[in-house]
Scaffold this active site. Structure first.
Site, PDB file in Angstrom:
ATOM      1  N   SER A  81       0.833  -1.204   0.000  1.00  0.00           N
ATOM      2  CA  SER A  81       0.000   0.000   0.000  1.00  0.00           C
ATOM      3  C   SER A  81       0.865   1.249   0.000  1.00  0.00           C
ATOM      4  O   SER A  81       0.357   2.349   0.047  1.00  0.00           O
ATOM      5  CB  SER A  81      -0.920  -0.004   1.215  1.00  0.00           C
ATOM      6  OG  SER A  81      -0.148  -0.038   2.390  1.00  0.00           O
ATOM      7  N   GLU A 207      -3.567  -0.874  16.324  1.00  0.00           N
ATOM      8  CA  GLU A 207      -4.066  -0.909  14.949  1.00  0.00           C
ATOM      9  C   GLU A 207      -5.295  -0.015  14.819  1.00  0.00           C
ATOM     10  O   GLU A 207      -5.855   0.439  15.813  1.00  0.00           O
ATOM     11  CB  GLU A 207      -4.373  -2.347  14.528  1.00  0.00           C
ATOM     12  CG  GLU A 207      -5.510  -2.987  15.311  1.00  0.00           C
ATOM     13  CD  GLU A 207      -5.692  -4.465  14.975  1.00  0.00           C
ATOM     14  OE1 GLU A 207      -5.152  -4.937  13.955  1.00  0.00           O
ATOM     15  OE2 GLU A 207      -6.397  -5.142  15.741  1.00  0.00           O
ATOM     16  N   ASP A 213      -8.365  -6.605  13.122  1.00  0.00           N
ATOM     17  CA  ASP A 213      -8.140  -8.042  12.936  1.00  0.00           C
ATOM     18  C   ASP A 213      -7.023  -8.556  13.844  1.00  0.00           C
ATOM     19  O   ASP A 213      -7.063  -9.694  14.301  1.00  0.00           O
ATOM     20  CB  ASP A 213      -7.779  -8.341  11.474  1.00  0.00           C
ATOM     21  CG  ASP A 213      -6.502  -7.637  11.058  1.00  0.00           C
ATOM     22  OD1 ASP A 213      -6.540  -6.400  10.886  1.00  0.00           O
ATOM     23  OD2 ASP A 213      -5.460  -8.302  10.932  1.00  0.00           O
ATOM     24  N   SER A 305       6.189   5.313  12.898  1.00  0.00           N
ATOM     25  CA  SER A 305       6.661   4.413  11.848  1.00  0.00           C
ATOM     26  C   SER A 305       6.966   5.080  10.520  1.00  0.00           C
ATOM     27  O   SER A 305       7.726   4.543   9.725  1.00  0.00           O
ATOM     28  CB  SER A 305       5.645   3.286  11.654  1.00  0.00           C
ATOM     29  OG  SER A 305       4.364   3.819  11.381  1.00  0.00           O
TER      30      SER A 305
END
Lengths: 322, 322
Positions: A81, A207, A213, A305
């Protein structure tokens, strides 16, 4: 699952040796504002200042450095991505390896342009309709290229772990380490470093709330698949953890938290206004949760990040919430 | 002119000792993009990451640290287009000294708010109609406060010089050092450090093309006064150099260059897109000239003096040129 064994801290150390002189040793920044507001001590590992603007260079360069002569000649294929694409393209350019990258058609324009700028061939696909892993495997087979996935690969995981290795070398022991979580390459690699260098440090993944997930998988004890989540954290729109990353996360991580898009925008604004840094939405995940969960007196590491956000997109995101 | 003697490198070293543990030792950042484009090696001293977002904390804290007990009780007065105001307010807060700051009514909202946030009393004036130095002297006299001017003060100059001292400690010898120039506090202080630590290093000041009083003064051999220049570099809208700063600049500086507002916007965009940093327009002055003048093989230091730009203003500036 790759035929290679799930990595350990020895692999992270080997990656650090390969990355010396290639990756930046990024600075660890402090903020008296955050420390005063929380009563904790925060240490920000600034991978937004890494080469190509994100930690992904670490894993990409480490993986390509392990290619044999035949693999180098035939080239590398990757799907991403965004930041993994740039990482593979740049690492391939440095090492003289041909690279073909499959990217979603709605990836940030800056990331597509940067990938092409590093000499990578870009093939676009529709991330809401097509399965990138199937497409990428077919592409790699047709061209005889080695496929380097964005997270579920031992050399990628080991490379990403060097971010926490450097952080802990600089800070000494920490009470908690918060790491953005997409497919788990960064989280699992960093958990290996934390376990080895700061055994008491609790490691948390964070997340997007729109696509938890990882949290579901962690609690269920098996890898849960979801549809591509719609979130501004474009680097964490993964549908599932990997087998290597999940194996490490189950064993070494304390818990998985989530952050909403609104919290990510708040964090982006904070970094820009108070710390004078651009951090991309995905890069804000760890701090968005850590500032909420910090306990007075704790020494808290936070991995930022990446910083690859289009200026136009950055402005638009901050404007909406302003 | 202050009764204190014009400072030397010994005063910079004394300031560094006072600032230890109070000022951040800001990182020195690199850019492979800039190095590849110029053939030179650039070293960016990131004072945008300094406390309160600019180098001014160094001079302000050093000056207030030298107050005697009576001065501390009576308080400090200051006039400033922005960063000096915040620096004095923050240093005064840390040292428990009352502070009153005279600021132009059109100063960036972020800077006014930050000055108040640090506990400083803010008095606004019209920078195009009123003489801030006269106003400030009257204010200080009425209240019995010590006036700390933004640049022409030996303790301020010595404090600012610690930025180049740290840079040169980190980089070793440089061929050239480019420093933003408003009233000359940063340039003169940094020139003292460069002369002592890297005698061969040529030091250049860079001021806005719209207000090149420093360049005119340097060439005429006397302090030239101009009207308040209209430039986006709000931290360098000074009308003249100081007597202390000019004395040092004449002796230690190689030349004065200028940069246009358009070049400053280009540099701001570069720092945001490629280096993921917010640098205010004034903070871009040195790089705007250095990238133009760099010779292949040179080792070039660049002081990024601050990062205090409103996000709205930042967006507006980049949008206009985009």
């Amino acid at each position: 699952m790759s035929a290679l064994a799930t990595p350990g801290f020895e692999d992270v150390k080997a990656a650090a040796a390969r990355l010396a002189g290639q990756a930046h040793r990024t600075p660890v920044m402090r903020s008296r504002t955050v420390d005063a507001a929380t009563g904790a001590q925060f240490f920000f590992k600034c991978e937004n200042f890494q080469r190509m603007g994100a930690f992904k260079f670490r894993g990409g360069f480490n993986a390509l450095s392990c290619f044999d002569a035949g693999q180098r000649r035939a080239g590398v294929a990757a799907f991403s991505s965004g930041n993994h694409a740039q990482a593979i393209a740049l690492a391939a350019q440095i090492l003289g390896i041909p690279a073909t990258i499959l990217m979603p058609a709605d990836a940030p324009a800056m990331k597509v342009a940067a990938t092409r700028g590093y000499g990578g061939e870009v093939v676009l696909y529709d991330r809401y309709k097509e399965d990138r892993e199937v497409l990428a495997r077919r592409l790699a087979e047709e061209r005889g290229m080695t496929l380097i996935p964005p997270y579920d690969h031992p050399h990628v995981i080991a490379g990403q772990g060097t971010a926490a290795l450097e952080l802990l070398e600089d800070t000494g022991p920490l009470d908690a380490l918060f790491v953005p979580l997409g497919g788990g390459g960064l989280l699992s690699g960093c958990a290996l470093s934390a376990r080895a260098l700061a055994p008491q440090c609790k490691v948390y993944g964070v997340e997007p709330a729109a696509g938890n997930d990882g949290q579901q998988s962690f609690r269920a004890g098996r890898i849960v698949h979801i549809d591509t989540p719609r979130t501004i954290a474009d680097g964490a729109q993964t549908q599932h953890l990997g087998e290597h990353t999940f194996a490490i996360i189950r064993r070494e991580v304390e818990d998985i938290h989530t952050a909403t898009d609104a919290e990510l925008v708040d964090a982006m604004r904070f970094f820009a206004e108070r710390m004078k840094m651009l951090v991309e939405p995905t890069g804000c995940l760890a701090f968005a949760a850590a500032r909420r969960l910090a306990q007075p007196g704790q020494r808290i590491g936070v991995i930022l990040s990446g910083g690859n956000v289009d200026l136009q997109r950055f402005t638009q995101l901050l404007g909406q919430a302003g």
